[in-house]
Motif scaffolding. Structure first.
Motif, short mmCIF file in Angstrom:
data_model
loop_
_atom_site.label_atom_id
_atom_site.label_comp_id
_atom_site.label_asym_id
_atom_site.label_seq_id
_atom_site.Cartn_x
_atom_site.Cartn_y
_atom_site.Cartn_z
N THR A 1 25.08 43.10 37.50
CA THR A 1 26.42 42.78 37.00
C THR A 1 26.67 41.29 37.22
O THR A 1 26.45 40.78 38.33
N ILE A 2 27.11 40.63 36.16
CA ILE A 2 27.39 39.19 36.23
C ILE A 2 28.84 38.94 35.84
O ILE A 2 29.28 39.37 34.77
N VAL A 3 29.57 38.27 36.70
CA VAL A 3 30.89 37.76 36.33
C VAL A 3 30.69 36.41 35.67
O VAL A 3 30.09 35.50 36.26
N TRP A 4 31.19 36.29 34.43
CA TRP A 4 31.01 35.05 33.67
C TRP A 4 32.36 34.37 33.47
O TRP A 4 33.31 34.98 32.97
N ALA B 1 37.58 34.21 45.24
CA ALA B 1 37.96 35.51 45.78
C ALA B 1 38.16 36.53 44.65
O ALA B 1 37.84 37.71 44.80
N HIS B 2 38.67 36.06 43.51
CA HIS B 2 38.84 36.95 42.36
C HIS B 2 37.48 37.42 41.84
O HIS B 2 37.31 38.61 41.52
N VAL B 3 36.53 36.50 41.78
CA VAL B 3 35.16 36.87 41.37
C VAL B 3 34.59 37.90 42.34
O VAL B 3 34.01 38.92 41.93
N ALA B 4 34.72 37.64 43.64
CA ALA B 4 34.19 38.56 44.64
C ALA B 4 34.84 39.93 44.52
O ALA B 4 34.17 40.97 44.67
N SER C 1 33.06 43.58 43.90
CA SER C 1 33.06 44.38 45.12
C SER C 1 32.95 45.88 44.86
O SER C 1 32.55 46.63 45.76
N THR C 2 33.31 46.34 43.66
CA THR C 2 33.27 47.78 43.37
C THR C 2 31.98 48.21 42.67
O THR C 2 31.85 49.37 42.30
N GLU C 3 31.05 47.29 42.49
CA GLU C 3 29.78 47.64 41.84
C GLU C 3 28.91 48.46 42.79
O GLU C 3 28.97 48.29 44.01
N PRO C 4 28.08 49.35 42.25
CA PRO C 4 27.20 50.17 43.11
C PRO C 4 26.29 49.31 43.97
O PRO C 4 25.91 48.19 43.59
N ALA C 5 25.92 49.84 45.12
CA ALA C 5 25.11 49.08 46.08
C ALA C 5 23.75 48.70 45.53
O ALA C 5 23.15 47.70 45.95
N SER C 6 23.21 49.48 44.59
CA SER C 6 21.88 49.22 44.04
C SER C 6 21.88 48.13 42.97
O SER C 6 20.80 47.69 42.53
N PRO D 1 32.56 38.12 51.02
CA PRO D 1 32.00 39.46 51.19
C PRO D 1 30.84 39.84 50.29
O PRO D 1 30.29 40.94 50.43
N ILE D 2 30.45 38.98 49.36
CA ILE D 2 29.49 39.38 48.33
C ILE D 2 28.12 38.74 48.58
O ILE D 2 28.03 37.56 48.90
N ASN D 3 27.07 39.52 48.37
CA ASN D 3 25.70 39.02 48.44
C ASN D 3 25.23 38.70 47.03
O ASN D 3 24.84 39.60 46.28
#
Length: 257
Positions: free
Chosen positions: A36-39, A107-110, A114-119, A153-155
């Protein structure tokens, strides 16, 4: 319209600003969802403009989220309102960084990721001011925190910037001094930057200098591509290289031809 708000402050309680973000347009993956990419769009634009382009790319395993920046007074427009990820007076190294605006947008991007699946592998990219915000998010990921100290919080697995610049270039190296974990995260984060030599909005030399600053701060896994004659827009050649880079760095199963 879907509206999200972000409130940021220095932690002292003295000043807080609230930003209202516009609608996020989502392009669903046509194949197996692997990333998933936030653009992030450029100054004065909106998310829908890029969602229409991104859905044409031969990257069936990517979900794209294209948010819309808040409308706010912008110094470069004489204080007139425009959609903008942060306030800015110009694109030079000497401009004053709007840390609150940058933190709110990062923070908005994160939050969107944040709700995307762990995989699922997570990434952020953008064009022009959106690229600047993406690069700021890269520094937050590496340092593990926003400018004002709250944890990031995001990797992130990858960061892309087209025709952009690094908004925090003057202070970046000092912020990484003494941070072993930050240096390790910076060294392993893949970054792909593209810039045209005829860019009349964000000069090529500014994009190149930003890449150099990132590299000197410890972002070793960085690719900077120059496109002769390209202005402040994208090109088919750039799109092909971007697709190939994302496929390789995100370990996608393949692209559609």
């Amino acid at each position: 319209m879907s509206i999200n708000t972000a409130s940021v402050g220095s932690g002292s309680g003295t000043t807080r600003r609230t930003f209202e973000f516009g609608r996020a347009h989502v392009v669903r993956p046509r194949g197996k969802h692997q990333a998933t990419i936030v653009w992030l769009h450029g100054l004065g634009d909106k998310g829908s403009s890029w969602s229409q382009l991104l859905e044409t790319l031969p990257l069936p395993n990517i979900k794209w989220i294209c948010p819309t920046a808040p409308s706010r007074p912008v110094k470069i427009f004489g204080g007139l309102p425009s959609t903008a990820w942060f306030d800015m007076g110009d694109t030079s190294e000497d401009t004053t960084d709007d840390w609150e605006g940058l933190d709110a947008s990062a923070a908005h991007v994160a939050n969107l990721l944040s709700t995307e699946p762990a995989s699922i592998k997570l990434a952020v990219g953008g064009f022009s001011m959106g690229a600047a915000t993406a690069l700021y998010s890269a520094t937050c990921h590496a340092l593990g925190q926003y400018w004002h100290g709250n944890p990031y919080p995001i990797n992130l697995s990858a960061v892309v910037g087209l025709s952009g610049w690094l908004p925090c270039s003057r202070t970046l190296k000092n912020r990484f001094e003494g941070s072993f974990e930050g240096a390790c995260r910076a060294a392993t984060l893949p970054i792909f930057l593209c810039h045209g030599t005829s860019d009349e909005v964000v000069p090529h030399q500014l994009g190149e200098k930003s890449a150099q600053v990132l590299s000197s701060a410890g972002f070793r896994n960085l690719t900077f591509r120059t496109y002769n004659g390209l202005g402040h827009y994208t090109s088919p050649e750039e799109s092909v290289e971007l697709c190939n880079w994302l496929t390789g760095r995100l370990g996608l199963e393949g692209s559609q031809t």
